[in-house]
Enzyme design. Structure first.
Site, PDB file in Angstrom:
ATOM      1  CB  ALA A  43      -6.201 -31.335  -9.252  1.00 39.03           C
ATOM      2  N   GLY A 134      14.169 -24.665 -17.038  1.00 38.32           N
ATOM      3  CA  GLY A 134      14.395 -23.829 -15.745  1.00 38.32           C
ATOM      4  C   GLY A 134      14.445 -22.479 -15.177  1.00 38.32           C
ATOM      5  CG  ASP A 201      13.600 -32.877 -20.357  1.00 44.45           C
ATOM      6  OD1 ASP A 201      12.425 -32.099 -20.868  1.00 44.45           O
ATOM      7  OD2 ASP A 201      14.954 -31.449 -20.904  1.00 44.45           O
ATOM      8  CE  LYS A 205      13.713 -28.930 -20.391  1.00 46.09           C
ATOM      9  NZ  LYS A 205      15.002 -29.006 -19.468  1.00 46.09           N
TER      10      LYS A 205
HETATM   11  P1  NAP Z   1       5.398 -34.477  -9.748  1.00 49.23           P
HETATM   12  O1  NAP Z   1       6.603 -34.155  -8.579  1.00 49.23           O
HETATM   13  O2  NAP Z   1       5.528 -36.093 -10.525  1.00 49.23           O
HETATM   14  O3  NAP Z   1       4.222 -33.478  -9.986  1.00 49.23           O
HETATM   15  C1  NAP Z   1       3.023 -33.816 -10.656  1.00 49.23           C
HETATM   16  C2  NAP Z   1       2.187 -33.403  -9.950  1.00 49.23           C
HETATM   17  O4  NAP Z   1       0.825 -33.985 -10.507  1.00 49.23           O
HETATM   18  C3  NAP Z   1       2.122 -34.407  -8.138  1.00 49.23           C
HETATM   19  O5  NAP Z   1       1.303 -33.819  -7.394  1.00 49.23           O
HETATM   20  C4  NAP Z   1       0.222 -35.251  -9.007  1.00 49.23           C
HETATM   21  O6  NAP Z   1      -0.048 -35.770  -7.902  1.00 49.23           O
HETATM   22  C5  NAP Z   1       0.136 -34.521  -9.772  1.00 49.23           C
HETATM   23  N1  NAP Z   1      -1.240 -34.866 -10.972  1.00 49.23           N
HETATM   24  C6  NAP Z   1      -0.575 -36.215 -11.375  1.00 49.23           C
HETATM   25  N2  NAP Z   1      -1.513 -36.890 -11.876  1.00 49.23           N
HETATM   26  C7  NAP Z   1      -2.796 -36.001 -12.065  1.00 49.23           C
HETATM   27  C8  NAP Z   1      -3.871 -35.871 -12.221  1.00 49.23           C
HETATM   28  N3  NAP Z   1      -4.217 -36.816 -13.062  1.00 49.23           N
HETATM   29  N4  NAP Z   1      -4.770 -35.285 -11.345  1.00 49.23           N
HETATM   30  C9  NAP Z   1      -4.824 -34.543 -10.198  1.00 49.23           C
HETATM   31  N5  NAP Z   1      -3.382 -34.360 -10.269  1.00 49.23           N
HETATM   32  C10 NAP Z   1      -2.108 -35.562 -11.179  1.00 49.23           C
HETATM   33  O7  NAP Z   1       6.185 -33.627 -11.127  1.00 49.23           O
HETATM   34  P2  NAP Z   1       7.204 -32.577 -11.168  1.00 49.23           P
HETATM   35  O8  NAP Z   1       8.822 -33.329 -11.694  1.00 49.23           O
HETATM   36  O9  NAP Z   1       7.005 -31.628 -10.516  1.00 49.23           O
HETATM   37  O10 NAP Z   1       6.858 -32.395 -13.196  1.00 49.23           O
HETATM   38  C11 NAP Z   1       5.268 -31.332 -13.437  1.00 49.23           C
HETATM   39  C12 NAP Z   1       5.380 -30.639 -14.673  1.00 49.23           C
HETATM   40  O11 NAP Z   1       6.759 -30.141 -14.214  1.00 49.23           O
HETATM   41  C13 NAP Z   1       6.528 -31.386 -16.159  1.00 49.23           C
HETATM   42  O12 NAP Z   1       6.186 -31.385 -17.516  1.00 49.23           O
HETATM   43  C14 NAP Z   1       7.864 -31.598 -15.728  1.00 49.23           C
HETATM   44  O13 NAP Z   1       8.553 -31.854 -17.343  1.00 49.23           O
HETATM   45  C15 NAP Z   1       8.036 -30.305 -15.555  1.00 49.23           C
HETATM   46  N6  NAP Z   1       9.212 -29.380 -15.958  1.00 49.23           N
HETATM   47  C16 NAP Z   1      10.143 -30.519 -13.814  1.00 49.23           C
HETATM   48  C17 NAP Z   1      11.261 -29.489 -13.968  1.00 49.23           C
HETATM   49  C18 NAP Z   1      11.472 -30.697 -12.685  1.00 49.23           C
HETATM   50  O14 NAP Z   1      13.463 -29.927 -11.762  1.00 49.23           O
HETATM   51  N7  NAP Z   1      11.502 -31.344 -11.836  1.00 49.23           N
HETATM   52  C19 NAP Z   1      11.557 -28.766 -13.910  1.00 49.23           C
HETATM   53  C20 NAP Z   1      10.911 -27.748 -15.457  1.00 49.23           C
HETATM   54  C21 NAP Z   1       9.435 -28.345 -15.801  1.00 49.23           C
HETATM   55  P3  NAP Z   1       0.322 -36.906  -6.071  1.00 49.23           P
HETATM   56  O15 NAP Z   1       1.138 -35.722  -5.491  1.00 49.23           O
HETATM   57  O16 NAP Z   1      -1.106 -37.016  -5.730  1.00 49.23           O
HETATM   58  O17 NAP Z   1       1.069 -37.646  -7.113  1.00 49.23           O
HETATM   59  N1  HSE Z   2      14.336 -33.104 -16.620  1.00 54.36           N
HETATM   60  C1  HSE Z   2      14.674 -31.820 -16.594  1.00 54.36           C
HETATM   61  C2  HSE Z   2      16.162 -31.606 -16.748  1.00 54.36           C
HETATM   62  C3  HSE Z   2      13.789 -31.041 -15.768  1.00 54.36           C
HETATM   63  O1  HSE Z   2      17.076 -32.151 -16.432  1.00 54.36           O
HETATM   64  O2  HSE Z   2      16.562 -30.642 -17.160  1.00 54.36           O
HETATM   65  C4  HSE Z   2      14.048 -29.952 -16.011  1.00 54.36           C
HETATM   66  O3  HSE Z   2      13.321 -29.511 -17.758  1.00 54.36           O
END
Ligand code: NAP
Ligand code: HSE
Length: 438
Positions: A43, A134, A201, A205
């Site tokens: 999704a 991470g 954040d 953690k």
């Molecule tokens: P992101 O790039 O914004 O991706 C979010 C995804 O969810 C997108 O594909 C979006 O669709 C989809 N989405 C959002 N709302 C939706 C809905 N209502 N129904 C269906 N799909 C939906 O975010 P991310 O960086 O991957 O982060 C995702 C999670 O991982 C978060 O909880 C974040 O805290 C965690 N996290 C991130 C990192 C990092 O380094 N980025 C590291 C550790 C953990 P679209 O693509 O169509 O917009």
């Molecule tokens: N925004 C987060 C960070 C992503 O910078 O550590 C990983 O949880």
């Protein structure tokens, strides 16, 4: 070979990374696990967005319900972020008895207690390795590797974005807004940068790690929290002169008073002066590190990339392997998501936290200034361990740096409040914690 059908909610930075990593190492994992992963449904919000991994229109949907309720989907992977819909997604999946994998620390931090109860009630596991640090498998370390230890200290550099910004500030002498842009471009920062730079954040953690380590659900609102916006080049440079590096450090300490069982814990996330001789001072860029001290093992250290697509995907794959093995061996909850083992736990009031401090004041350079400041600190029973007043500063006021012996935070804040009212003080004092890792 047993096939496990996956349903992803979210195909952004992390979700896209998981799909890429499965393409790259799915066969390797199958050979190691005897389980083949198949991406059954994904999704996303926008079906027209360009994705790095090609998915057929039959697999893609905009409805998370389509994914969770699909009878073919055996493991739900929540990679959408946010807490409102994500909570629903996880609860619905768990109620259906489906294991859930998430990277969402904000969700676990806010609703963890409820989600773990639901997991237990419905006999479905909740995996959250990617939610902390991470690519470092720190959840596995606390849940499994160090199961035979009481954790007395845990120190973590837990936010990749903040560590990246602080590293570049020190290395390049730049101020932080300029570097934040780069962290966002590289996919490290959260969509809302305040979550990173204001410390939320890292607190999410640190709270998860504190709960796991101490066996009661730790409420992060009881912790001391301070982000990195207030760190200036002046403080980075004075800290360096004193032999320290400023890091955003999560600190979880078990206090020794009150006997081993009922002693409270201390939880804080704040800019901290780390001695340059300590290994955590050299953890740079987007890297995270967690030092865990166990009563049996002593000090252990874990290091790796704390943010970004591939590091996070690696942690998700580890959870997928556990979920798949549970399904293959029909051993639901072989490792329970979170087991409360302390009947009562408490977090120390932040003001009662005792630590050495770095204080920077802006003072009028005139005889008697230091004496007035020392008198107020002396009356509050706060000792000064060293003083620096650099020469060559021009203008009406000069910086005065005080290194303070162990003092309760509230007492120091109160004394600084009185010091600020002295006629010789200009502007607001700056104070940062100093950690000696004892
Ligand atoms: P992101 O790039 O914004 O991706 C979010 C995804 O969810 C997108 O594909 C979006 O669709 C989809 N989405 C959002 N709302 C939706 C809905 N209502 N129904 C269906 N799909 C939906 O975010 P991310 O960086 O991957 O982060 C995702 C999670 O991982 C978060 O909880 C974040 O805290 C965690 N996290 C991130 C990192 C990092 O380094 N980025 C590291 C550790 C953990 P679209 O693509 O169509 O917009
Ligand atoms: N925004 C987060 C960070 C992503 O910078 O550590 C990983 O949880």
């Amino acid at each position: 070979m047993r096939q496990v059908n996956l349903g992803l909610i979210g195909g952004g930075t992390v979700g896209g990374g998981v799909l890429k990593a499965l393409e790259r190492n799915g066969v390797l994992m199958a050979s190691r696990l005897g389980v083949e992963f198949r991406v059954a449904r994904v999704a996303v919000r926008d079906l027209k967005k360009k994705r790095t991994v090609k998915l057929s229109r039959k697999v893609l949907t905009t409805s998370w319900e389509d994914v969770v309720n699909d009878p073919a989907v055996e493991v739900v992977i929540e990679m959408m972020g946010g807490t409102t819909t994500a909570r629903k997604v996880v609860l619905v999946a768990l109620r259906l008895g489906k294991p859930v994998v998430t990277a969402n620390k904000a969700l676990i931090s806010k609703y963890g207690e409820e989600l773990f109860e639901a997991a237990e009630k419905h006999g479905a596991n909740l995996y959250y390795e990617a939610s902390v640090a991470g690519g470092i498998p720190i959840i596995k370390v606390l849940r499994e590797g160090l199961i035979g230890n009481r954790v007395t200290r845990l120190y973590g550099i837990l936010n990749g974005t903040c560590n990246y910004i602080l590293t570049r500030m020190k290395r390049e002498g730049k101020d932080f807004p300029e570097i934040l842009d780069d962290a966002q471009r590289l996919g490290y920062a959260e969509a809302e940068p305040s979550l990173d730079v204001d410390g939320y954040d890292a607190l999410h953690k640190a709270g998860i790690l504190a709960s796991l380590a101490h066996g009661f659900w730790v409420n992060p609102d009881e912790a001391y929290l301070e982000g990195i916006r207030g760190i200036t080049q002046l403080d980075i440079q004075f800290a360096e002169q004193l032999g320290y590096t400023i890091k955003l450090l999560g600190i979880v300490k078990k206090h020794e008073n009150g006997g081993d069982k009922c002693a409270p814990i201390e939880l804080s996330v704040c800019p901290t002066l780390v001695p340059n001789t300590h290994v955590l001072a050299s953890v740079n860029d987007v890297f995270n590190a967690v030092l865990v001290r166990g009563d049996v093992v002593g000090d252990t250290l874990y290091y790796g990339r704390g943010a970004g697509q591939d590091a996070t995907a690696s942690a998700v794959l580890s959870d997928l392997a556990d979920a798949a093995l549970d399904l293959k061996c029909d051993s639901k909850n072989r490792v329970p998501p979170f087991v409360p083992h302390e009947r009562e736990g408490a977090v120390v009031e932040p003001g009662e936290t005792v630590s050495p401090y770095y204080v920077r004041l802006s003072v009028v350079d005139r005889p008697g200034t230091l004496a007035q400041i020392a008198t107020i600190l002396g009356k509050a029973k706060i000792g000064i361990s060293s003083v620096i007043q650099p020469e060559g500063h021009e203008g009406e006021s000069v910086p005065l740096i005080l290194m303070i012996h162990d003092a309760p935070m509230a007492d120091l804040e109160q004394a600084l409040g009185k010091i600020t009212k002295l006629g010789v003080i200009k502007g607001q004092p700056v104070m940062f914690r100093v950690e000696n890792f004892e």
